[in-house]
Design a protein around this motif. Structure first.
Motif, PDB file in Angstrom:
ATOM      1  N   ASP A 412     -22.177  63.542   6.882  1.00  0.00           N
ATOM      2  CA  ASP A 412     -20.907  64.260   6.736  1.00  0.00           C
ATOM      3  C   ASP A 412     -19.973  63.947   7.904  1.00  0.00           C
ATOM      4  N   GLU A 413     -20.518  63.918   9.119  1.00  0.00           N
ATOM      5  CA  GLU A 413     -19.688  63.633  10.285  1.00  0.00           C
ATOM      6  C   GLU A 413     -19.176  62.198  10.252  1.00  0.00           C
ATOM      7  N   ALA A 414     -20.013  61.269   9.778  1.00  0.00           N
ATOM      8  CA  ALA A 414     -19.580  59.876   9.673  1.00  0.00           C
ATOM      9  C   ALA A 414     -18.375  59.758   8.747  1.00  0.00           C
ATOM     10  N   ARG A 415     -18.423  60.451   7.624  1.00  0.00           N
ATOM     11  CA  ARG A 415     -17.300  60.409   6.678  1.00  0.00           C
ATOM     12  C   ARG A 415     -16.035  60.999   7.294  1.00  0.00           C
ATOM     13  N   GLU A 416     -16.169  62.138   7.949  1.00  0.00           N
ATOM     14  CA  GLU A 416     -15.000  62.807   8.516  1.00  0.00           C
ATOM     15  C   GLU A 416     -14.376  61.989   9.644  1.00  0.00           C
ATOM     16  N   ARG A 417     -15.208  61.411  10.485  1.00  0.00           N
ATOM     17  CA  ARG A 417     -14.671  60.575  11.566  1.00  0.00           C
ATOM     18  C   ARG A 417     -13.972  59.341  10.990  1.00  0.00           C
ATOM     19  N   ALA A 418     -14.575  58.731   9.980  1.00  0.00           N
ATOM     20  CA  ALA A 418     -13.954  57.565   9.349  1.00  0.00           C
ATOM     21  C   ALA A 418     -12.660  57.961   8.652  1.00  0.00           C
ATOM     22  N   TYR A 419     -12.632  59.138   8.062  1.00  0.00           N
ATOM     23  CA  TYR A 419     -11.416  59.609   7.386  1.00  0.00           C
ATOM     24  C   TYR A 419     -10.266  59.742   8.383  1.00  0.00           C
ATOM     25  N   SER A 420     -10.570  60.220   9.570  1.00  0.00           N
ATOM     26  CA  SER A 420      -9.529  60.352  10.596  1.00  0.00           C
ATOM     27  C   SER A 420      -8.985  58.984  10.992  1.00  0.00           C
ATOM     28  N   VAL A 421      -9.877  58.005  11.136  1.00  0.00           N
ATOM     29  CA  VAL A 421      -9.453  56.650  11.494  1.00  0.00           C
ATOM     30  C   VAL A 421      -8.614  56.037  10.380  1.00  0.00           C
ATOM     31  N   VAL A 422      -9.072  56.179   9.138  1.00  0.00           N
ATOM     32  CA  VAL A 422      -8.359  55.611   7.992  1.00  0.00           C
ATOM     33  C   VAL A 422      -6.986  56.261   7.843  1.00  0.00           C
ATOM     34  N   THR A 423      -6.919  57.568   8.003  1.00  0.00           N
ATOM     35  CA  THR A 423      -5.649  58.281   7.879  1.00  0.00           C
ATOM     36  C   THR A 423      -4.660  57.826   8.948  1.00  0.00           C
ATOM     37  N   GLU A 424      -5.166  57.601  10.140  1.00  0.00           N
ATOM     38  CA  GLU A 424      -4.305  57.145  11.234  1.00  0.00           C
ATOM     39  C   GLU A 424      -3.734  55.758  10.948  1.00  0.00           C
ATOM     40  N   LYS A 425      -4.543  54.893  10.331  1.00  0.00           N
ATOM     41  CA  LYS A 425      -4.119  53.522  10.082  1.00  0.00           C
ATOM     42  C   LYS A 425      -3.353  53.368   8.768  1.00  0.00           C
ATOM     43  N   ASN A 426      -3.681  54.197   7.774  1.00  0.00           N
ATOM     44  CA  ASN A 426      -3.089  54.058   6.433  1.00  0.00           C
ATOM     45  C   ASN A 426      -2.697  55.419   5.868  1.00  0.00           C
ATOM     46  N   ALA A 427      -1.763  56.082   6.515  1.00  0.00           N
ATOM     47  CA  ALA A 427      -1.358  57.424   6.080  1.00  0.00           C
ATOM     48  C   ALA A 427      -0.666  57.399   4.722  1.00  0.00           C
ATOM     49  N   ASP A 428      -0.168  56.225   4.311  1.00  0.00           N
ATOM     50  CA  ASP A 428       0.549  56.136   3.038  1.00  0.00           C
ATOM     51  C   ASP A 428      -0.380  56.106   1.834  1.00  0.00           C
ATOM     52  N   LEU A 429      -1.673  55.910   2.041  1.00  0.00           N
ATOM     53  CA  LEU A 429      -2.624  55.895   0.929  1.00  0.00           C
ATOM     54  C   LEU A 429      -2.840  57.316   0.408  1.00  0.00           C
ATOM     55  N   SER A 430      -3.227  57.409  -0.854  1.00  0.00           N
ATOM     56  CA  SER A 430      -3.491  58.731  -1.442  1.00  0.00           C
ATOM     57  C   SER A 430      -4.744  59.341  -0.822  1.00  0.00           C
ATOM     58  N   GLU A 431      -4.880  60.644  -1.000  1.00  0.00           N
ATOM     59  CA  GLU A 431      -6.058  61.354  -0.478  1.00  0.00           C
ATOM     60  C   GLU A 431      -7.344  60.760  -1.040  1.00  0.00           C
ATOM     61  N   ASP A 432      -7.363  60.500  -2.359  1.00  0.00           N
ATOM     62  CA  ASP A 432      -8.578  59.956  -2.988  1.00  0.00           C
ATOM     63  C   ASP A 432      -8.916  58.576  -2.433  1.00  0.00           C
ATOM     64  N   GLU A 433      -7.886  57.748  -2.217  1.00  0.00           N
ATOM     65  CA  GLU A 433      -8.133  56.409  -1.675  1.00  0.00           C
ATOM     66  C   GLU A 433      -8.685  56.496  -0.258  1.00  0.00           C
TER      67      GLU A 433
END
Length: 593
Positions: A412-433
């Motif tokens: 769970d922590e791996a997913r959340e940490r990766a989500y933060s990185v992905v959001t920072e780099k690609n904020a324009d992507l949809s939530e599901d993506e």
């Protein structure tokens, strides 16, 4: 000349065959083919120097005689392979640009690579014993390594032609069940009321509470032993409780397996062998291998000094306890016999941590003596073991309270940490993506960090390093695949195109990338030889780096159609090998990031 999928193997075969017919060499000549210094070629054959010393001959003269015979055989087309002599008898093989180009055209799909790799383990029946967790206990960080390493090895074996059986040999028949059943009955727990994710956590806590209670009230240990005896004797109530415990545990395992991409064919736990242990006692005793010692039945291995303490007789391999109960040794002996008789196993691979090395050395030695005495076919047996996952303090990685980190919490922590990185780099992507990318990147990063280090060494768990897009990490490799996908989208092409108009290789970066692509099969072979996935990880990182150098030096989407097609072909081949290699490691790739 045929374009060989595995040049080093073909070179080895032909050198041995031709040398065997030469008067100055003969069948005793034992060459070693290894990658050469790039200044001299692609492969180097060693062994002439040592052979010359034994023959008291000039190594360069012998080396030249072997080269002349190899060229005269017609196997090595001079336009495809250049042979040269270096130093005291080293024979270098340099593959021409034409060979590299034909290789790239001949091997383009995962099926092509697999058809060539199948010869590594063709038709070999292999049983792989993993991840083998204990029932009634929550999986923790220590279970990460058997799941990740075991799945990678199993996938590699499948890809390279083995007939693989994945056996989750769970611990479901140990003394802990007596304690657990005692506590369940004492507290009048209805296991039918336990549901969802908390069910296994409840069982885990019940066992811990039961163990603590036994320390406070030692008389309860006799109660627990009685409950275990009743279970082993087939008591209906205890058997029903046991089955519920196993079912709850297996449901939790399956959920973790799904998240981790782990696939098992069967789960023949210790309980499966409870009616097969008498044969073990009888056969080892009849063969003169087992004997009574202080009430227990044991096997001695006097010739192995490492099992000895203070130069006394070695530790015995205890196969039956003083009270007549079986143990891990008994079950493991029954298991290997079953795997040979029922599965016709040619090879059995066990995965555990380093602490069980002595156990498996004694198990293998006992099995060898026993099977030889009985005339049973002896399979190849391997123990794949690993070091410890460490925290920043260089001690086993635990929570701040000193408990083992639960595996589900880690995922769970791996997913959340990766989500933060992905959001920072690609904020324009949809939530599901972003969530989908985070799942692949987070779980992939966790797996790759475990696989890319030599498994027999400890490694420090570092979130920042494993989620970095630089260096030998999963995000770096996943991004390399996504970059290639982006090039094809921009170029209006597909990696599956034929690239018929492509012209032959020209630039040095193109040649370097082609040579690195051809090294895929060598990486597979090296990984399988010692069952160490970090060799494949290192190769994939080097391939991604070679691709980056090529992409930086040679623009792909140029105007000239033949050059554009050639470079797109190199992109397509790199994508195929990276995707194939990552999937063999159990890491899901992404179309874009």
């Amino acid at each position: 000349m045929q374009v060989w999928f595995n040049p080093s193997l073909v070179i080895d075969q032909h050198v041995r065959s031709i040398a065997a017919e030469l008067e100055d060499f003969g069948p005793e000549f034992d060459p070693v083919v290894r990658p050469a210094d790039p200044k001299f070629g692609d492969f180097q054959v060693n062994g002439v120097l040592g052979h010359a010393k034994r023959q008291k001959a000039n190594p360069r003269e012998l080396g030249q005689k072997l080269i002349d015979a190899l060229l005269a055989s017609g196997v090595f087309d001079p336009e495809m392979v250049e042979l040269s002599l270096a130093g005291p008898g080293f024979i270098n093989f340099k593959l021409s640009s034409a060979f590299l180009w034909q290789w790239l055209q001949a091997y383009s799909t995962p099926d092509d690579y697999q058809s060539g790799a199948r010869e590594l383990k063709h038709g070999r029946k292999v049983v792989i014993d993993y991840p083998s967790a204990n029932t009634a206990k929550q999986a923790h960080i220590g279970h990460l390594r058997p799941m990740v390493i075991g799945e990678a090895i199993a996938r590699l074996l499948d890809f390279c032609g083995a007939d693989t059986i994945r056996d989750n040999h769970i611990g479901d028949w140990g003394t802990n069940f007596g304690t657990l059943i005692m506590k369940i009955k004492r507290d009048n727990i209805d296991l039918d009321t336990l549901e969802g994710e908390s069910a296994l956590a409840t069982l885990d806590q019940l066992y811990k509470d039961g163990s603590a209670l036994e320390k406070e009230q030692p008389e309860l240990r006799d109660v627990s032993r009685d409950e275990l005896v009743k279970l082993q004797n087939g008591d209906p109530d205890n058997t029903a409780l046991w089955q519920q415990i196993v079912d709850i545990s297996m449901a939790a395992f399956d959920k973790l397996f799904e998240q981790m991409g782990v696939h098992v064919d069967m789960a023949l736990g210790e309980s499966f062998y409870r009616d097969k242990v008498e044969r073990i006692y009888e056969e080892l005793t009849d063969a003169g291998l087992a004997e009574e010692s202080e009430g227990a039945l044991v096997v001695w291995h006097d010739e192995v000094k490492k099992f000895a303490r203070d130069n006394e007789r070695p530790y015995p391999f205890n196969i039956r306890k003083k009270d007549g109960a079986s143990n891990y040794a008994t079950t493991d002996l029954a298991t290997i016999l079953y795997r040979v008789e029922e599965f016709k196993a040619d090879e059995v691979i066990y995965l555990t941590d380093a602490r069980q090395q002595d156990h498996f050395q004694q198990l293998f030695l006992t099995t060898e003596k026993w099977f030889k005495a009985k005339g049973y076919p002896l399979p190849e047996m391997s123990h794949v073991w690993w070091g410890t996952i460490l925290g920043e303090d260089k001690k086993p990685f635990k929570t701040k309270s000193g408990e083992s980190i639960k595996l589900q919490a880690l995922l769970d922590e791996a997913r959340e940490r990766a989500y933060s990185v992905v959001t920072e780099k690609n904020a324009d992507l949809s939530e599901d993506e972003r969530r989908d990318i985070a799942d692949a990147v987070g779980i992939g990063a966790l797996k790759y960090a475990d696989l890319c280090s030599n498994r027999t060494q400890d490694y420090v768990f570092d979130w920042n390093r494993m989620l970095s897009f630089e260096g030998n990490t999963a995000p770096y490799l996943l991004y390399a695949v996504a970059r290639i996908n982006s090039i094809f989208r921009k170029g209006g092409a597909s990696p599956e195109d034929s690239f018929a108009e492509a012209s032959p290789l020209e630039t040095e970066p193109e040649h370097a990338l082609a040579r690195k692509l051809m090294g895929f099969v060598n990486a597979l072979e090296l990984t399988l030889n010692d069952l160490r996935p970090h060799f494949l990880c290192t190769y994939l990182y080097e391939l991604a780096s070679a691709y980056s150098s090529f992409n930086n030096a040679d623009r792909v989407l140029v105007d000239e159609p033949e050059i554009k097609a050639r470079r797109l072909l190199l992109c397509a081949r790199t994508r195929t090998v990276l995707k194939t290699g990552l999937e063999l490691l159990g890491i899901r790739t992404l179309e874009k990031m």
